[in-house]
Design a protein around this motif. Structure first.
Motif, PDB file in Angstrom:
ATOM      1  N   UNK A  25       0.841  -1.202   0.000  1.00  0.00           N
ATOM      2  CA  UNK A  25       0.000   0.000   0.000  1.00  0.00           C
ATOM      3  C   UNK A  25       0.875   1.250   0.000  1.00  0.00           C
ATOM      4  N   UNK A  26       0.378   2.302  -0.637  1.00  0.00           N
ATOM      5  CA  UNK A  26       1.139   3.554  -0.761  1.00  0.00           C
ATOM      6  C   UNK A  26       1.250   4.277   0.587  1.00  0.00           C
ATOM      7  N   UNK A  27       2.368   4.977   0.769  1.00  0.00           N
ATOM      8  CA  UNK A  27       2.550   5.815   1.972  1.00  0.00           C
ATOM      9  C   UNK A  27       2.302   7.292   1.666  1.00  0.00           C
ATOM     10  N   UNK A  28       1.830   7.636   0.474  1.00  0.00           N
ATOM     11  CA  UNK A  28       1.653   9.043   0.076  1.00  0.00           C
ATOM     12  C   UNK A  28       0.755   9.778   1.056  1.00  0.00           C
ATOM     13  N   UNK A  29       1.197  10.973   1.456  1.00  0.00           N
ATOM     14  CA  UNK A  29       0.433  11.774   2.412  1.00  0.00           C
ATOM     15  C   UNK A  29      -0.668  12.544   1.691  1.00  0.00           C
ATOM     16  N   UNK A  30      -1.798  12.721   2.363  1.00  0.00           N
ATOM     17  CA  UNK A  30      -2.860  13.583   1.851  1.00  0.00           C
ATOM     18  C   UNK A  30      -3.937  12.882   1.060  1.00  0.00           C
ATOM     19  N   UNK A  31      -3.874  11.558   0.945  1.00  0.00           N
ATOM     20  CA  UNK A  31      -4.919  10.829   0.224  1.00  0.00           C
ATOM     21  C   UNK A  31      -6.223  10.842   1.020  1.00  0.00           C
ATOM     22  N   UNK A  32      -7.335  10.623   0.353  1.00  0.00           N
ATOM     23  CA  UNK A  32      -8.625  10.556   1.043  1.00  0.00           C
ATOM     24  C   UNK A  32      -8.585   9.464   2.103  1.00  0.00           C
ATOM     25  N   UNK A  33      -9.288   9.655   3.231  1.00  0.00           N
ATOM     26  CA  UNK A  33      -9.232   8.681   4.327  1.00  0.00           C
ATOM     27  C   UNK A  33      -9.520   7.255   3.867  1.00  0.00           C
ATOM     28  N   UNK A  34      -8.708   6.334   4.374  1.00  0.00           N
ATOM     29  CA  UNK A  34      -8.903   4.898   4.170  1.00  0.00           C
ATOM     30  C   UNK A  34      -8.832   4.462   2.706  1.00  0.00           C
ATOM     31  N   UNK A  35      -7.998   5.153   1.930  1.00  0.00           N
ATOM     32  CA  UNK A  35      -7.793   4.752   0.533  1.00  0.00           C
ATOM     33  C   UNK A  35      -6.422   4.106   0.325  1.00  0.00           C
ATOM     34  N   UNK A  36      -5.433   4.462   1.167  1.00  0.00           N
ATOM     35  CA  UNK A  36      -4.111   3.838   1.078  1.00  0.00           C
ATOM     36  C   UNK A  36      -4.019   2.685   2.085  1.00  0.00           C
ATOM     37  N   UNK A  37      -4.915   1.732   1.953  1.00  0.00           N
ATOM     38  CA  UNK A  37      -5.007   0.618   2.904  1.00  0.00           C
ATOM     39  C   UNK A  37      -5.246  -0.659   2.114  1.00  0.00           C
ATOM     40  N   UNK A  38      -4.580  -1.756   2.502  1.00  0.00           N
ATOM     41  CA  UNK A  38      -4.905  -3.037   1.898  1.00  0.00           C
ATOM     42  C   UNK A  38      -5.203  -4.069   2.990  1.00  0.00           C
ATOM     43  N   UNK A  39      -5.388  -5.307   2.593  1.00  0.00           N
ATOM     44  CA  UNK A  39      -5.833  -6.343   3.528  1.00  0.00           C
ATOM     45  C   UNK A  39      -4.828  -6.581   4.653  1.00  0.00           C
ATOM     46  N   UNK A  40      -3.531  -6.444   4.338  1.00  0.00           N
ATOM     47  CA  UNK A  40      -2.502  -6.643   5.364  1.00  0.00           C
ATOM     48  C   UNK A  40      -2.573  -5.541   6.410  1.00  0.00           C
ATOM     49  N   UNK A  41      -2.739  -4.281   5.967  1.00  0.00           N
ATOM     50  CA  UNK A  41      -2.840  -3.157   6.906  1.00  0.00           C
ATOM     51  C   UNK A  41      -4.057  -3.310   7.813  1.00  0.00           C
ATOM     52  N   UNK A  42      -5.132  -3.864   7.276  1.00  0.00           N
ATOM     53  CA  UNK A  42      -6.356  -4.053   8.068  1.00  0.00           C
ATOM     54  C   UNK A  42      -6.258  -5.264   8.999  1.00  0.00           C
ATOM     55  N   UNK A  43      -5.256  -6.108   8.783  1.00  0.00           N
ATOM     56  CA  UNK A  43      -5.079  -7.269   9.650  1.00  0.00           C
ATOM     57  C   UNK A  43      -6.141  -8.328   9.458  1.00  0.00           C
ATOM     58  N   UNK A  44      -6.632  -8.509   8.241  1.00  0.00           N
ATOM     59  CA  UNK A  44      -7.667  -9.515   8.001  1.00  0.00           C
ATOM     60  C   UNK A  44      -7.089 -10.926   8.137  1.00  0.00           C
TER      61      UNK A  44
END
Length: 475
Positions: A25-44
């Motif tokens: 997932x991207x680390x770019x700052x300023x993206x809309x909330x919860x758009x730079x997130x994937x399944x690993x970040x969510x801990x599914x």
């Protein structure tokens, strides 16, 4: 009673990688909330993390810069706690075998240089962000930051004042930006710290009870938060009471710290080795490559600037203190030959503008090409330094080229001797009393004549030519 302060800082540096520590997932700052997130970040359930190699390289580069021990074998651990912005219920970090051990950083506070030793620096993933002021009566969670690679740098408790703490953080900011470890943007949370503050009687060897002030993200707030906490603890101790070990938050609007929770101990987090990640081994070849690609540091730039550009030691130090300023200077120097004038403008007018706007030079509308053109036009006497300042103000607002401003506003300097002499003759003829007084010994009136000429030419007459002709005419 005489007291002394003991401070240790835990600095959290967001590493400037394109993707997160354990996901793509991207680390770019300023993206809309919860758009730079994937399944690993969510801990599914069922997802597995994989290590970002670049994060390790940046951590090693930092360790080399502070002359630390680099652990070529390091492991990750789980730090277990529950919070809404931590979806997995644990944070992957390094507890027992961090990537960096030891090292030191030199700080300058006032006229004193002091060495602050580093205990360790370890890699870990950042948590998400809780937002409490977006919806009335509700809190929101943005997981864009979850999984962003952090390097947590822990100092020894060797800092003695709030001013030293600020000096330490400024040295840290300079180092991580020069190393390209982080962009160091404190406003965006790329560099922040927790301050562990304690008070003891002067001369005591044992440390006092410490409190931890969490997530301070500006130099000003670091100083204010620590100073408030020092006064608060002294007041408690002088009443004969006991300081409580706890975590506190700094409220900048009220300029005070307030209790957040009782201070946790390591066993509260139930650390255990991360079962989904193998030990990470950095080879000798990779270590050599990192050394070979090591960037030029500020002290080295200072020496080179003095040798190559013949600017003063003071100017070289000021310019080299900021990576963005140093990069700007070097690029502009390729387009102008007057290095001293360029340095003077960067340290003077340009720095004053940036400080007023609270921005870095690369965040302004000042382009390298336009600043070089401005320096060249002053150097070749197309415009005077005074007119240059007016043009600079327009450049800051519009970003327009100095040549366009000079042409559209008719600001080109008058250097024609005949034209200036004609104006000077007019001034002398119109002010006979002042001429007589000047010739009678009132030398200070010379400035009056210069001012009259500049007024008639709207400041565009070449000052050197004006002074030379006036000297001759007023003899």
């Amino acid at each position: 009673m005489s007291w002394e302060t003991v401070i240790g800082l835990e600095t959290h540096v967001q590493l400037s990688t394109k993707t997160k520590l354990f996901s793509r997932a991207s680390t770019a700052f300023g993206a809309s909330p919860n758009t730079n997130v994937n399944l690993i970040d969510c801990g599914l359930p069922g997802v597995l993390p994989s290590v970002n190699k670049e994060a390790f390289y940046k951590a090693i580069r930092f360790g080399m810069a502070i002359d630390a021990q680099i652990n070529q074998v390091s492991i990750f651990d789980r730090k277990n706690y529950f919070y809404a912005d931590l979806p997995k219920g644990y944070q992957i970090t390094q507890m027992d075998l961090p990537i960096v051990l030891g090292g030191s950083i030199n700080i300058v506070s006032g006229e004193t240089t002091k060495t602050i030793n580093i205990t360790r620096a370890h890699l870990e993933e950042d948590a998400g962000k809780s937002i409490h002021d977006e919806y009335d009566g509700y809190s929101a969670i943005d997981l864009n930051r979850a999984g962003t690679p952090l390097l947590e740098i822990v100092s020894e408790p060797e800092i003695s004042s709030a001013k030293e703490a600020v000096a330490y953080m400024k040295a840290m900011h300079q180092l991580v930006t020069y190393l390209d470890v982080s962009d160091g943007n404190m406003a965006q949370g790329s560099l922040r710290c927790d301050a562990n503050v304690s008070i003891r009687k002067k001369g005591d060897k044992d440390l006092g009870t410490r409190t931890e002030i969490k997530n301070i993200n500006s130099f000003k707030f670091i100083e204010k938060a620590i100073n408030f906490e020092i006064k608060r603890q002294i007041k408690i101790l002088e009443k004969g009471e006991t300081v409580t070990q706890e975590t506190r938050l700094y409220d900048s609007s009220k300029d005070e710290t307030r209790s957040m929770r009782s201070k946790e101990f390591a066993n509260d987090y139930r650390y255990f080795p991360e079962p989904d990640l193998l030990p990470v081994v950095i080879s000798d070849e990779e270590i050599k490559r990192i050394k070979d690609e090591f960037p030029e540091l500020p002290s080295e730039k200072e020496m080179r600037y003095q040798q190559d550009f013949k600017i003063s030691a003071y100017d070289a130090q000021i310019i080299a203190s900021s990576k963005s300023m140093a990069d700007f200077f070097e690029a502009a120097a390729e387009q102008t030959g007057n290095y001293n004038l360029l340095a003077n403008w960067l340290i003077g007018e340009i720095s004053a503008y940036l400080n007023k706007e609270l921005i870095e030079i690369n965040e302004s509308k000042l382009s390298i090409a336009n600043v070089a053109i401005l320096i060249n036009r002053i150097d070749d006497q197309t415009i005077s330094g005074k007119i240059g300042k007016a043009i600079f103000e327009e450049m800051c607002i519009s970003g327009i080229s100095p040549d366009e401003i000079i042409e559209s506003q008719g600001l080109k300097q008058i250097s024609d001797d005949g034209a200036i002499e004609e104006i000077i003759n007019s001034v002398i003829n119109d002010n006979p009393a002042q001429v007589e007084a000047y010739r009678g010994g009132k030398d200070k009136l010379f400035g009056f004549f210069v001012g009259q000429v500049m007024k008639l030419t709207q400041g565009k007459a070449n000052p050197k030519t004006v002074n030379a002709i006036l000297n001759e005419k007023l003899k």
